[in-house]
Motif scaffolding. Sequence first.
Motif, short mmCIF file in Angstrom:
data_model
loop_
_atom_site.label_atom_id
_atom_site.label_comp_id
_atom_site.label_asym_id
_atom_site.label_seq_id
_atom_site.Cartn_x
_atom_site.Cartn_y
_atom_site.Cartn_z
N HIS A 176 4.57 3.73 -5.30
CA HIS A 176 4.14 5.07 -4.94
C HIS A 176 4.18 5.29 -3.43
O HIS A 176 3.90 4.38 -2.64
CB HIS A 176 2.73 5.34 -5.44
N THR A 177 4.52 6.53 -3.05
CA THR A 177 4.42 6.94 -1.65
C THR A 177 3.09 7.65 -1.43
O THR A 177 2.37 7.96 -2.38
CB THR A 177 5.58 7.89 -1.28
N GLU A 178 2.77 7.93 -0.16
CA GLU A 178 1.48 8.56 0.17
C GLU A 178 1.36 9.96 -0.43
O GLU A 178 0.26 10.40 -0.77
CB GLU A 178 1.31 8.63 1.69
N CYS A 179 2.50 10.66 -0.55
CA CYS A 179 2.41 12.04 -1.03
C CYS A 179 2.68 12.16 -2.52
O CYS A 179 2.94 13.24 -3.03
CB CYS A 179 3.35 12.94 -0.23
N PRO A 226 0.84 -1.21 0.00
CA PRO A 226 0.00 0.00 0.00
C PRO A 226 0.87 1.25 0.00
O PRO A 226 2.07 1.19 0.28
CB PRO A 226 -0.79 -0.13 1.31
N ARG A 227 0.27 2.40 -0.33
CA ARG A 227 1.03 3.65 -0.44
C ARG A 227 1.97 3.80 0.76
O ARG A 227 1.55 3.76 1.91
CB ARG A 227 0.08 4.83 -0.50
N LEU A 228 3.26 3.97 0.45
CA LEU A 228 4.29 3.98 1.49
C LEU A 228 4.26 5.29 2.28
O LEU A 228 4.18 6.37 1.70
CB LEU A 228 5.66 3.79 0.84
N LYS A 229 4.34 5.18 3.61
CA LYS A 229 4.33 6.36 4.47
C LYS A 229 5.75 6.92 4.57
O LYS A 229 6.43 6.77 5.58
CB LYS A 229 3.78 6.00 5.85
N SER A 276 8.33 10.38 3.44
CA SER A 276 8.31 11.80 3.06
C SER A 276 9.11 12.01 1.78
O SER A 276 9.96 12.90 1.69
CB SER A 276 8.88 12.64 4.20
N CYS A 301 8.28 12.84 -1.95
CA CYS A 301 7.13 13.29 -2.73
C CYS A 301 7.50 13.56 -4.19
O CYS A 301 6.72 14.17 -4.92
CB CYS A 301 6.51 14.53 -2.09
#
Length: 225
Positions: free
Chosen positions: A145-148, A120-123, A125, A127
């Motif tokens: 993909h990351t969360e941001c 799932p979208r990686l937490k 930083s 971006c």
Amino acid sequence: SGAKPGFCPKRLNIPVCQEICVIDDQCASDGKCCKTDCGGAVCVQPKMETVTQLAIAAQQKPGRCPGRLNIPVCTEACDGDHQCAGDAKCCRTNCYGLVCVDPILDTAPPASQKPGSCPPRLKLSICTATCANDYSCSGNTKCCHTECGGTVCTQPNAEAIAPPPPPPLPQSPPSPPDNSKQQCPASPSGPWVCTSTCSSDKDCRGKRKCCKNRCGAHVCTKLSN
């Protein structure tokens, strides 16, 4: 006023973080007002590239860069593959520098994705896009993909592997024929054998039964149907 001929360098790694100029006209002679890495602006000599030079710079050598290089080079040592000797390519480092390195040569064009799925979208930083696809990443890592909204190389999820089917149950051997309900011949026949070769029906194979023979000895006797 307008822009002067030429191009600003792609990156200016100099410790000037204030805007010494705003437009090219504020620079002496043919100098241009260009941005520094830390957000400032200074007057520098422009890069004057001809159409031929731009065409050469656009040419790429065979192979691909080995992902983001984890080396402490944060300046641009090259502008394109044409500035690298031999088969080397101009590739990005982790801190956005550019260096000449040996490329990865694929014997066949890689598929767009490696095996496995992204978590799932990686937490994280991160971006910005640090990889373009799975084959921008080394080994079996994938571009995820990351969360941001950024992308990073990471280990894929371990895919669930279906357990193998259980082995078939062993088949029971066929039950021996039940000769207990059949009777021994009332008038035995056959050869005169006076030594017993069985003591019960269990000593006899198939449809034979342990019966007395003409001599009175117990032998395995084939019963009539």
